[in-house]
Design a protein around this motif. Structure first.
Motif, PDB file in Angstrom:
ATOM      1  N   MET A  31      -7.114   4.226 -22.249  1.00  0.00           N
ATOM      2  CA  MET A  31      -6.190   4.993 -21.663  1.00  0.00           C
ATOM      3  C   MET A  31      -6.880   6.523 -22.285  1.00  0.00           C
ATOM      4  N   VAL A  32      -7.830   6.927 -22.779  1.00  0.00           N
ATOM      5  CA  VAL A  32      -8.696   8.309 -22.953  1.00  0.00           C
ATOM      6  C   VAL A  32      -9.263   8.927 -22.106  1.00  0.00           C
ATOM      7  N   GLN A  33     -10.055   7.776 -22.104  1.00  0.00           N
ATOM      8  CA  GLN A  33     -11.488   8.285 -21.026  1.00  0.00           C
ATOM      9  C   GLN A  33     -10.592   8.158 -19.292  1.00  0.00           C
ATOM     10  N   ALA A  34      -9.323   7.359 -19.365  1.00  0.00           N
ATOM     11  CA  ALA A  34      -8.561   7.294 -18.308  1.00  0.00           C
ATOM     12  C   ALA A  34      -8.083   8.656 -17.747  1.00  0.00           C
ATOM     13  N   ASN A  35      -7.254   9.295 -19.343  1.00  0.00           N
ATOM     14  CA  ASN A  35      -6.772  10.658 -19.048  1.00  0.00           C
ATOM     15  C   ASN A  35      -7.908  11.622 -18.535  1.00  0.00           C
ATOM     16  N   SER A  36      -9.467  11.449 -19.919  1.00  0.00           N
ATOM     17  CA  SER A  36      -9.682  12.586 -18.693  1.00  0.00           C
ATOM     18  C   SER A  36     -10.672  12.484 -17.306  1.00  0.00           C
ATOM     19  N   MET A  37     -10.762  11.619 -17.123  1.00  0.00           N
ATOM     20  CA  MET A  37     -11.050  11.664 -15.282  1.00  0.00           C
ATOM     21  C   MET A  37     -10.155  11.950 -14.954  1.00  0.00           C
TER      22      MET A  37
ATOM     23  N   GLY B 249      -3.407  25.486  -3.469  1.00  0.00           N
ATOM     24  CA  GLY B 249      -3.142  25.482  -4.978  1.00  0.00           C
ATOM     25  C   GLY B 249      -2.541  24.128  -5.677  1.00  0.00           C
ATOM     26  N   ALA B 250      -2.450  22.647  -4.596  1.00  0.00           N
ATOM     27  CA  ALA B 250      -2.206  21.496  -5.074  1.00  0.00           C
ATOM     28  C   ALA B 250      -2.910  20.828  -5.166  1.00  0.00           C
ATOM     29  N   SER B 251      -2.641  20.423  -6.535  1.00  0.00           N
ATOM     30  CA  SER B 251      -2.984  19.245  -7.071  1.00  0.00           C
ATOM     31  C   SER B 251      -3.024  17.795  -6.800  1.00  0.00           C
ATOM     32  N   VAL B 252      -4.145  16.895  -7.349  1.00  0.00           N
ATOM     33  CA  VAL B 252      -3.790  15.605  -6.080  1.00  0.00           C
ATOM     34  C   VAL B 252      -3.167  14.436  -6.977  1.00  0.00           C
ATOM     35  N   SER B 253      -1.696  13.604  -7.135  1.00  0.00           N
ATOM     36  CA  SER B 253      -1.073  13.036  -7.885  1.00  0.00           C
ATOM     37  C   SER B 253      -1.809  12.364  -8.639  1.00  0.00           C
ATOM     38  N   ALA B 254      -1.302  12.452 -10.117  1.00  0.00           N
ATOM     39  CA  ALA B 254      -1.649  12.333 -10.561  1.00  0.00           C
ATOM     40  C   ALA B 254      -1.400  10.201 -11.009  1.00  0.00           C
ATOM     41  N   VAL B 255      -0.338  10.075 -10.044  1.00  0.00           N
ATOM     42  CA  VAL B 255       0.304   8.189  -9.356  1.00  0.00           C
ATOM     43  C   VAL B 255      -1.032   7.911  -8.548  1.00  0.00           C
ATOM     44  N   LEU B 256      -1.465   8.546  -7.950  1.00  0.00           N
ATOM     45  CA  LEU B 256      -2.133   8.040  -6.940  1.00  0.00           C
ATOM     46  C   LEU B 256      -3.805   7.770  -7.780  1.00  0.00           C
ATOM     47  N   ILE B 257      -4.543   8.658  -8.718  1.00  0.00           N
ATOM     48  CA  ILE B 257      -5.474   8.292  -9.476  1.00  0.00           C
ATOM     49  C   ILE B 257      -5.031   7.466  -9.994  1.00  0.00           C
ATOM     50  N   GLY B 258      -3.806   7.381 -10.656  1.00  0.00           N
ATOM     51  CA  GLY B 258      -4.064   5.922 -11.793  1.00  0.00           C
ATOM     52  C   GLY B 258      -4.201   4.838 -10.430  1.00  0.00           C
ATOM     53  N   VAL B 259      -3.823   4.978  -9.558  1.00  0.00           N
ATOM     54  CA  VAL B 259      -3.844   3.105  -8.991  1.00  0.00           C
ATOM     55  C   VAL B 259      -5.148   3.626  -8.767  1.00  0.00           C
ATOM     56  N   ALA B 260      -6.042   4.807  -8.215  1.00  0.00           N
ATOM     57  CA  ALA B 260      -7.319   4.029  -7.635  1.00  0.00           C
ATOM     58  C   ALA B 260      -7.853   3.878  -8.777  1.00  0.00           C
ATOM     59  N   ALA B 261      -8.033   3.847  -9.831  1.00  0.00           N
ATOM     60  CA  ALA B 261      -8.250   3.538 -10.865  1.00  0.00           C
ATOM     61  C   ALA B 261      -8.335   2.482 -11.394  1.00  0.00           C
TER      62      ALA B 261
ATOM     63  N   VAL C 145      -5.134   1.611 -18.315  1.00  0.00           N
ATOM     64  CA  VAL C 145      -5.802   2.585 -17.413  1.00  0.00           C
ATOM     65  C   VAL C 145      -4.643   3.529 -17.071  1.00  0.00           C
ATOM     66  N   PHE C 146      -3.728   3.067 -16.339  1.00  0.00           N
ATOM     67  CA  PHE C 146      -2.617   3.859 -15.162  1.00  0.00           C
ATOM     68  C   PHE C 146      -2.255   4.888 -16.322  1.00  0.00           C
ATOM     69  N   THR C 147      -1.820   3.834 -17.471  1.00  0.00           N
ATOM     70  CA  THR C 147      -0.779   5.500 -18.651  1.00  0.00           C
ATOM     71  C   THR C 147      -1.914   6.552 -18.522  1.00  0.00           C
ATOM     72  N   GLY C 148      -3.287   6.410 -18.876  1.00  0.00           N
ATOM     73  CA  GLY C 148      -3.434   7.022 -19.911  1.00  0.00           C
ATOM     74  C   GLY C 148      -3.849   8.102 -18.433  1.00  0.00           C
ATOM     75  N   CYS C 149      -3.806   7.708 -16.729  1.00  0.00           N
ATOM     76  CA  CYS C 149      -3.936   8.922 -15.428  1.00  0.00           C
ATOM     77  C   CYS C 149      -3.049   9.895 -15.677  1.00  0.00           C
ATOM     78  N   ILE C 150      -1.588   9.264 -15.854  1.00  0.00           N
ATOM     79  CA  ILE C 150      -0.534   9.593 -15.994  1.00  0.00           C
ATOM     80  C   ILE C 150      -0.032  10.278 -16.770  1.00  0.00           C
ATOM     81  N   SER C 151      -0.410  10.546 -18.057  1.00  0.00           N
ATOM     82  CA  SER C 151      -0.085  10.685 -19.268  1.00  0.00           C
ATOM     83  C   SER C 151      -0.840  11.850 -20.066  1.00  0.00           C
ATOM     84  N   ARG C 152      -0.099  13.075 -20.808  1.00  0.00           N
ATOM     85  CA  ARG C 152      -0.433  13.642 -21.921  1.00  0.00           C
ATOM     86  C   ARG C 152      -0.865  12.877 -23.110  1.00  0.00           C
TER      87      ARG C 152
END
Length: 474
Positions: free
Chosen positions: A166-172, A187-199, A417-424
């Motif tokens: 979780m922590v490593q995925a969040n940093s990524m 100024g748009a950000s890449v979707s956290a969900v998309l990053i999570g799926v890719a990770a 891993v997915f939760t880490g990508c989309i959470s604080r």
């Protein structure tokens, strides 16, 4: 809840924990005759110095080679701590914190040797052909206390779902999203969900192949990424050559200057430079946590002494080399310029690189964080899986149930891993750090009781003729 977690965190990572770490390292250092210094030619020529002499075909025949297991161990240890942790230590403890990071690494090298040596001695091969190795094994078969082994394995599983995933995925994820905002036109950000799926997809693809694929990926990922980071860090440091004597003096001067917390009443060993330097050094190289013993368990055609020396090299490279480069880059820049208000962690490191390398410097730090974090994720999956297999092997009465349990753990890990990508993850950081800290106590307890079994490599050096491959009299 967060308040209670902070209290528990301070208890787990209190001064007594650092004293226990250092006390164990000092004990093995004295027993070894200060092998990390006196035996430098032995362990260096047996590890980094032997990489160009290895027979690649023999490695493929034997499965996981010594070098691959070392790269997997480096993948688990070289992570966000080498960038974020170093910057935080310098911000909180000043330049002197670097000296105490060196000290923790130097002493920790012998702790890493001891736990890896014991892991190799007590490891066993399962019916499916895979090695089972780690502190839980020498706690059960060496100490004869299986309950302690079960406790340690449980803590590893929990730590893998927190700090390892979780922590490593969040940093990524945070790194990718912040840079996508800066470089996008609107100024748009890449979707956290998309990053999570890719990770999840990337992680799943690698870990599906087990330790063989994890070690192969680590064999290429770690040397290349660490090499690039090393080259550009050195370029920044060399460009500031005229301030290097001043920087070196500030490191040693700051190390011996007690910091006055709460009005200046605390003693030297509670100074900020000591606390932050030692704790970040331990966090970075993991010597004493027992994880290196697990990660070296899959190496074929090796000896306990040889793998122990690889563990020493990993601690040396992680802290003495990589962390020192990060620290010197930061110190070289901030001694001339005032960093932006609130800059800390990765932001401070990226800003320092950008002062010499421009926008490429920020991209370099961000890319390093992403690669290091991903490498840590796949290596920690192996750690967690080994611990889960140990627990399931004793809790189930059939291979089918064990396989179901491992599949369940794999799903949990990918979900983390997915939760880490989309959470604080402020609270998850605290919880994960607590699990890591709790791993220390059973492992160091086992090391103290089994210390007499560890064969000191300096004895091998003096008693028999050195053959140049890390073993004597082979």
């Amino acid at each position: 809840m967060e308040k209670w977690l902070e209290i528990i965190h301070r208890m787990v990572w209190g001064p007594w924990t650092l004293v226990l770490f250092l006390g164990t390292g000092v004990w093995f250092t004295l027993r070894s005759g200060i092998f990390q210094i006196r035996g430098f030619p032995v362990w260096w020529s047996s590890t980094a110095g032997s990489m160009w002499k290895q027979d690649k075909k023999a490695q493929r025949r034997s499965g996981c080679s010594q070098f691959q297991s070392a790269c997997t161990a480096l993948a688990a240890t070289i992570g966000t701590g080498n960038i974020v942790g170093v910057a935080t230590a310098l911000t909180a403890g000043g330049p002197g914190a670097l000296f105490w990071m060196w000290l923790s690494a130097g002493i920790g090298m012998m702790t890493a040797y001891a736990e890896t040596w014991l892991g190799q001695v007590y490891r066993y091969r399962r019916d499916d052909g895979h090695w089972m190795c780690g502190p839980m094994i020498y706690m059960e078969h060496g100490l004869g206390v299986p309950v302690l082994g079960n406790l340690y394995a449980f803590l590893v599983v929990m730590a893998s779902l927190g700090m390892g995933s979780m922590v490593q995925a969040n940093s990524m994820s945070e790194t990718i999203r912040s840079h996508s905002v800066r470089f996008s036109e609107n100024g748009a950000s890449v979707s956290a969900v998309l990053i999570g799926v890719a990770a999840v997809l990337l992680t799943g693809t690698v870990i599906r192949g087990g330790i063989a694929r994890i070690s192969r990926v680590s064999e290429y990922l770690v040397p290349i990424s660490a090499g690039i980071y090393l080259i550009f860090s050195a370029a920044v440091i060399v460009s500031c050559w005229n301030v290097l004597p001043e920087i070196a003096a500030s490191v040693f001067r700051g190390a011996w200057t007690p910091s006055a917390a709460g009005g200046g009443a605390v003693g030297f060993f509670l100074s900020r430079s000591v606390r932050y330097g030692l704790s970040r050094g331990v966090f970075s190289n993991e010597a004493g946590l027992g994880t290196l013993a697990v990660l070296h368990g899959a190496a074929e055609d090796t000896t306990p002494e040889r793998q122990g020396m690889w563990a020493m090299f990993e601690v040396f490279f992680d802290t003495i080399v990589i962390c020192t480069l990060t620290a010197f880059v930061i110190l070289c820049i901030i001694c001339r310029e005032q960093p932006p208000a609130g800059a800390d962690g990765a932001a401070l490191t990226a800003w320092c690189f950008s002062r010499k390398l421009g926008g490429f410097g920020e991209i370099l730090v961000s890319g390093a964080m992403i690669v290091f974090a991903f490498a840590t994720i796949i290596a920690w999956y192996y750690l967690g899986r080994q611990a889960a297999e140990y627990l399931l092997e004793r809790a189930t009465d059939g291979q089918n149930r064990e396989k179901i349990g491992i599949r369940f753990y794999t799903v949990l890990y990918l979900a983390a891993v997915f939760t880490g990508c989309i959470s604080r993850l402020e609270i998850v950081w605290l919880i994960s750090d607590i699990w890591n800290g709790l791993m220390v106590y059973p492992n160091l307890l086992a090391l103290w009781f089994l210390a007499s079994e560890v064969k000191i490599p300096l004895d091998i050096w003096f008693k028999t003729e050195y053959t140049g491959n890390g073993n004597k009299g082979e």
